[in-house]
Design a protein around this motif. Sequence first.
Motif, short mmCIF file in Angstrom:
data_model
loop_
_atom_site.label_atom_id
_atom_site.label_comp_id
_atom_site.label_asym_id
_atom_site.label_seq_id
_atom_site.Cartn_x
_atom_site.Cartn_y
_atom_site.Cartn_z
N LEU A 63 26.41 39.70 40.55
CA LEU A 63 27.28 38.58 40.20
C LEU A 63 28.52 39.07 39.45
O LEU A 63 29.64 38.62 39.71
CB LEU A 63 26.51 37.56 39.34
N PHE A 64 28.33 40.03 38.55
CA PHE A 64 29.46 40.61 37.82
C PHE A 64 30.42 41.29 38.80
O PHE A 64 31.65 41.14 38.68
CB PHE A 64 28.95 41.62 36.79
N CYS A 65 29.89 42.04 39.75
CA CYS A 65 30.73 42.74 40.73
C CYS A 65 31.51 41.75 41.59
O CYS A 65 32.70 41.97 41.90
CB CYS A 65 29.88 43.66 41.60
N ILE A 66 30.87 40.64 41.99
CA ILE A 66 31.54 39.63 42.80
C ILE A 66 32.70 39.02 42.01
O ILE A 66 33.79 38.77 42.54
CB ILE A 66 30.54 38.55 43.25
N LYS A 67 32.47 38.81 40.72
CA LYS A 67 33.54 38.30 39.86
C LYS A 67 34.73 39.26 39.86
O LYS A 67 35.89 38.84 40.00
CB LYS A 67 33.02 38.14 38.43
N GLN A 68 34.45 40.56 39.73
CA GLN A 68 35.51 41.56 39.65
C GLN A 68 36.25 41.72 40.98
O GLN A 68 37.46 41.93 40.99
CB GLN A 68 34.93 42.92 39.23
N LEU A 69 35.53 41.62 42.08
CA LEU A 69 36.14 41.82 43.40
C LEU A 69 37.02 40.65 43.84
O LEU A 69 37.90 40.82 44.70
CB LEU A 69 35.06 42.07 44.45
N LYS A 70 36.76 39.46 43.32
CA LYS A 70 37.60 38.28 43.60
C LYS A 70 37.75 37.99 45.09
O LYS A 70 38.81 37.57 45.55
CB LYS A 70 38.99 38.46 42.97
N GLY A 71 36.72 38.25 45.85
CA GLY A 71 36.75 37.95 47.27
C GLY A 71 37.58 38.91 48.10
O GLY A 71 37.84 38.65 49.28
N GLU A 72 37.99 40.04 47.52
CA GLU A 72 38.87 40.97 48.24
C GLU A 72 38.12 42.08 48.96
O GLU A 72 38.73 42.87 49.67
CB GLU A 72 39.89 41.56 47.26
N ARG A 73 36.82 42.18 48.75
CA ARG A 73 35.99 43.16 49.45
C ARG A 73 34.68 42.49 49.85
O ARG A 73 34.27 41.49 49.26
CB ARG A 73 35.70 44.38 48.56
N THR A 74 33.98 43.07 50.82
CA THR A 74 32.72 42.48 51.26
C THR A 74 31.61 42.81 50.26
O THR A 74 31.71 43.74 49.46
CB THR A 74 32.30 43.01 52.64
N ALA A 75 30.53 42.05 50.35
CA ALA A 75 29.39 42.25 49.46
C ALA A 75 28.76 43.63 49.66
O ALA A 75 28.20 44.20 48.73
CB ALA A 75 28.35 41.16 49.71
N TYR A 76 28.86 44.16 50.88
CA TYR A 76 28.23 45.46 51.14
C TYR A 76 28.92 46.60 50.38
O TYR A 76 28.32 47.65 50.15
CB TYR A 76 28.16 45.74 52.64
#
Length: 349
Positions: free
Chosen positions: A9-22
């Motif tokens: 969840l922390f990583c998703i926050k940091q990525l801001k939708g600019e990279r895939t979950a993988y």
Amino acid sequence: MNYIQVSILFCIKQLKGERTAYGIYHLLTGKKSAQTIQDGKIFGISFLFQSFVYLDKRSFEACVAYLKEQQYIEETENQKYVMTDKGQARLEDELTARPFHPALDGWKFASSTQLFLARITLFIQTLSNLQYFQKGFLPISKNAEVIQWVKTYIMSQKQTRQELAAELFEELRMCLKGCTERDASLFVLQLTGYQRVGFTKNQLAYQYELDEHYVHIQLLGVIHHIIEKVSKNNESFHVLSSFLRDLYLELPLTSSTLKTYSWLQKGKTLEEIAYIRRLKESTIEDHIAELALFVPSFSIDAYVSPKQQEKIISAFEGLRTNKLKVIKEEVKDDVTYFQIRLVLAKHFT
């Protein structure tokens, strides 16, 4: 929530939708690719590199599905997610109650952590048994190289076993003073010695009423704290520094990038290195971007003119995005994606 889910969840926050979950999966499990390395640094998540090496893909996907089901994240594109307000509130609560260990630095110490831990734990077990004249014991490590290293090290020391044990005790005490009482106890309780079997992470989690994955990440943080403290002051840690002497790398670069760096220092161009090494030019570009990220003295002026750098910096500051395509469209100049990557790596990490 378990702590793997918190970390995702922390990583998703940091990525801001600019990279895939993988990309997150590759980071957490320690895939040492140029993309993983650069994204980790650019988005401020490289400290989590190789933090859950045991995480398999199916379990990762189940964690992402759980976060989506709980409406903590929402999908914007195929396998790209952003955090919701509900997710933001939950993450803040989780990190307040269970923060990341302040010394955790996966990218910096990934190459040394496991071997350092294997050496020190086997050394403690061996020294403890030898002090009680117990030569027949089952070593906690099955790694032949680690076993041989510990044997060679003990045989090379001039101190008595008692003196060596006392010195190691004092060095560890000095290191663990910088940790919370709980984290220091987690580290000590996992150690095996004479007539004493160390706790497993599951047992430690039960003992302290913690999530097992959180225990794992805290122990990693303690180990990174010890490595950092010892590597900065070798003279004060005669014993512990020996466990690191051939492990700690000053530059956290992939081996292939180090080879490219060597050729660059000899004056070879990007194109010449690609020809010499029989690699694609795009691969050498990845290496150069990695150097821009991790080597402070590395100049990108040979690849991006100062004027182009100014334009890219201005576009980034106006847009506040790491999406290369969006930045390229804003610059409206003859700049390449490679040049944009270099500027982002050099100026915004």
